[in-house]
Design a protein around this motif. Structure first.
Motif, PDB file in Angstrom:
ATOM      1  N   SER A 173     -13.604  26.654  24.410  1.00  0.00           N
ATOM      2  CA  SER A 173     -14.973  26.925  24.845  1.00  0.00           C
ATOM      3  C   SER A 173     -15.977  26.648  23.733  1.00  0.00           C
ATOM      4  CB  SER A 173     -15.096  28.375  25.327  1.00  0.00           C
ATOM      5  OG  SER A 173     -14.675  29.268  24.303  1.00  0.00           O
ATOM      6  N   ASP A 174     -15.629  27.015  22.481  1.00  0.00           N
ATOM      7  CA  ASP A 174     -16.522  26.746  21.355  1.00  0.00           C
ATOM      8  C   ASP A 174     -16.026  25.515  20.603  1.00  0.00           C
ATOM      9  OD1 ASP A 174     -18.114  28.948  21.865  1.00  0.00           O
ATOM     10  OD2 ASP A 174     -16.862  30.280  20.662  1.00  0.00           O
ATOM     11  N   THR A 175     -16.965  24.721  20.120  1.00  0.00           N
ATOM     12  CA  THR A 175     -16.603  23.515  19.385  1.00  0.00           C
ATOM     13  C   THR A 175     -15.960  23.885  18.048  1.00  0.00           C
ATOM     14  OG1 THR A 175     -18.415  22.284  20.405  1.00  0.00           O
ATOM     15  CG2 THR A 175     -17.490  21.390  18.372  1.00  0.00           C
ATOM     16  N   LYS A 176     -14.827  23.251  17.771  1.00  0.00           N
ATOM     17  CA  LYS A 176     -14.156  23.396  16.488  1.00  0.00           C
ATOM     18  C   LYS A 176     -13.922  22.006  15.911  1.00  0.00           C
ATOM     19  CE  LYS A 176     -11.555  27.568  17.777  1.00  0.00           C
ATOM     20  NZ  LYS A 176     -10.185  28.130  17.973  1.00  0.00           N
ATOM     21  N   VAL A 177     -14.054  21.886  14.603  1.00  0.00           N
ATOM     22  CA  VAL A 177     -13.805  20.617  13.929  1.00  0.00           C
ATOM     23  C   VAL A 177     -12.731  20.837  12.861  1.00  0.00           C
ATOM     24  CG1 VAL A 177     -14.760  18.862  12.397  1.00  0.00           C
ATOM     25  CG2 VAL A 177     -16.084  19.644  14.360  1.00  0.00           C
ATOM     26  N   TYR A 178     -11.659  20.058  12.974  1.00  0.00           N
ATOM     27  CA  TYR A 178     -10.580  20.068  12.003  1.00  0.00           C
ATOM     28  C   TYR A 178     -10.610  18.755  11.219  1.00  0.00           C
ATOM     29  CZ  TYR A 178      -8.479  23.821  14.840  1.00  0.00           C
ATOM     30  OH  TYR A 178      -8.229  24.993  15.529  1.00  0.00           O
ATOM     31  N   LEU A 179     -10.382  18.840   9.928  1.00  0.00           N
ATOM     32  CA  LEU A 179     -10.227  17.648   9.102  1.00  0.00           C
ATOM     33  C   LEU A 179      -8.732  17.447   8.844  1.00  0.00           C
ATOM     34  CD1 LEU A 179     -13.099  18.084   6.486  1.00  0.00           C
ATOM     35  CD2 LEU A 179     -13.195  17.258   8.840  1.00  0.00           C
ATOM     36  N   LEU A 180      -8.199  16.326   9.321  1.00  0.00           N
ATOM     37  CA  LEU A 180      -6.780  16.037   9.202  1.00  0.00           C
ATOM     38  C   LEU A 180      -6.552  15.220   7.934  1.00  0.00           C
ATOM     39  CD1 LEU A 180      -5.919  15.071  12.899  1.00  0.00           C
ATOM     40  CD2 LEU A 180      -6.169  17.344  11.863  1.00  0.00           C
ATOM     41  N   ASP A 181      -6.007  15.862   6.918  1.00  0.00           N
ATOM     42  CA  ASP A 181      -5.755  15.228   5.624  1.00  0.00           C
ATOM     43  C   ASP A 181      -4.740  14.102   5.809  1.00  0.00           C
ATOM     44  OD1 ASP A 181      -5.135  14.555   3.036  1.00  0.00           O
ATOM     45  OD2 ASP A 181      -4.524  16.579   2.422  1.00  0.00           O
TER      46      ASP A 181
END
Length: 268
Positions: free
Chosen positions: A2-10
């Protein structure tokens, strides 16, 4: 979601000379820099922006860039840390098709794929000075055939990962997730801005500006097709960040990358 999440994939690290990071400025000497992909979890789906480099390709074609990549830094490995598999990604967006941004495309034969409409044709027929940049052709059967190569298929995969929706100009991927057209580094390069309900936006320069110093000095990397357009795009990114109060995140800035949330951590 429901809420935007941003992951940085190393995705590991590579090495190039300082005169390539800071074109005609330097100083010279090896600079090891990070490579990462951006996973946006949104109510409308999971969007993966760029897929990093393929270790075997780099060792075969660009071994002088001294790749370091653990199992957890491959795209499948980085997703597994989050409890995800490649099949869980709905949309793959390539900011451009330089080898360190498309090496994992082959893991997503099912996903919708998006790029600037000029990027695949450019990969099919790059300028002489772009051949190493556009050296990994595993993302596109069309580009591989045009260059006399064969697109790489994973075991059990019956078709190449090669159908793209071509876009132009600025494009909203979803509400609050916007691709910003920033040509210069490549003909169809995109940066990315993501809005959040309870924190400032993040503007990912991607390769419009490798590092914070690059943007502050308007000194782009030597890997580009149009340096004038590249400087114009850097100014555009800087102005957008100021106008929107956005936090800037850089593609290949090791010092800043050490402060970024990676792995299971996320921005929301």
């Amino acid at each position: 979601m429901s809420d935007t999440k941003v992951y940085l994939l190393d995705g590991g690290t590579l090495v190039i000379d300082g005169y390539h990071v800071f074109w005609n400025r330097g100083p010279a000497g090896e600079i090891r820099f990070p490579v990462y992909s951006i996973l946006v979890e949104h109510k409308d789906g999971r969007f993966l922006i760029d897929t990093g480099f393929d270790y075997d390709h780099v060792m075969k074609v660009l071994a002088f860039e001294k790749p370091i990549q653990s199992k957890d830094q491959t795209i499948p490995g980085a997703l597994a840390l989050l409890g995800l598999e490649p099949k869980d990604i709905d949309v793959v967006v390539n900011s451009h098709f330089h080898f360190d941004h498309c090496g994992g495309n082959k893991y997503f034969p099912h996903a919708k794929k998006i790029c600037h409409k000029s990027e695949v044709p450019q990969a099919c027929n790059p300028e002489p000075f772009e051949h190493l940049g556009y050296s990994d052709l595993s993302f596109s059967a069309e580009a591989a055939e045009a260059r006399g190569a064969t697109a790489q298929l994973l075991p059990g995969t019956t078709r190449a990962n090669s159908t793209f929706e071509g876009i132009e100009g600025d494009v909203d991927l979803a509400k609050g997730v916007k691709l910003i057209f920033t040509p210069g580094h490549s003909v169809g390069h995109y940066s990315l801005m993501v809005d959040f309900p309870s924190r400032k936006p993040i503007l990912f320069t991607i390769d419009a500006a490798y590092t914070q110093k690059s943007l502050e000095t308007l000194c782009q990397a030597s890997f580009h097709i149009d340096p004038v357009a590249g400087v114009r795009s850097m100014r555009h990114v800087r102005k957008l960040a100021e106008d929107h109060g956005a936090e800037l995140m850089f593609s290949h800035d090791m010092e800043n990358f050490k402060t970024y949330k990676t792995g299971t951590q996320f921005y929301s």
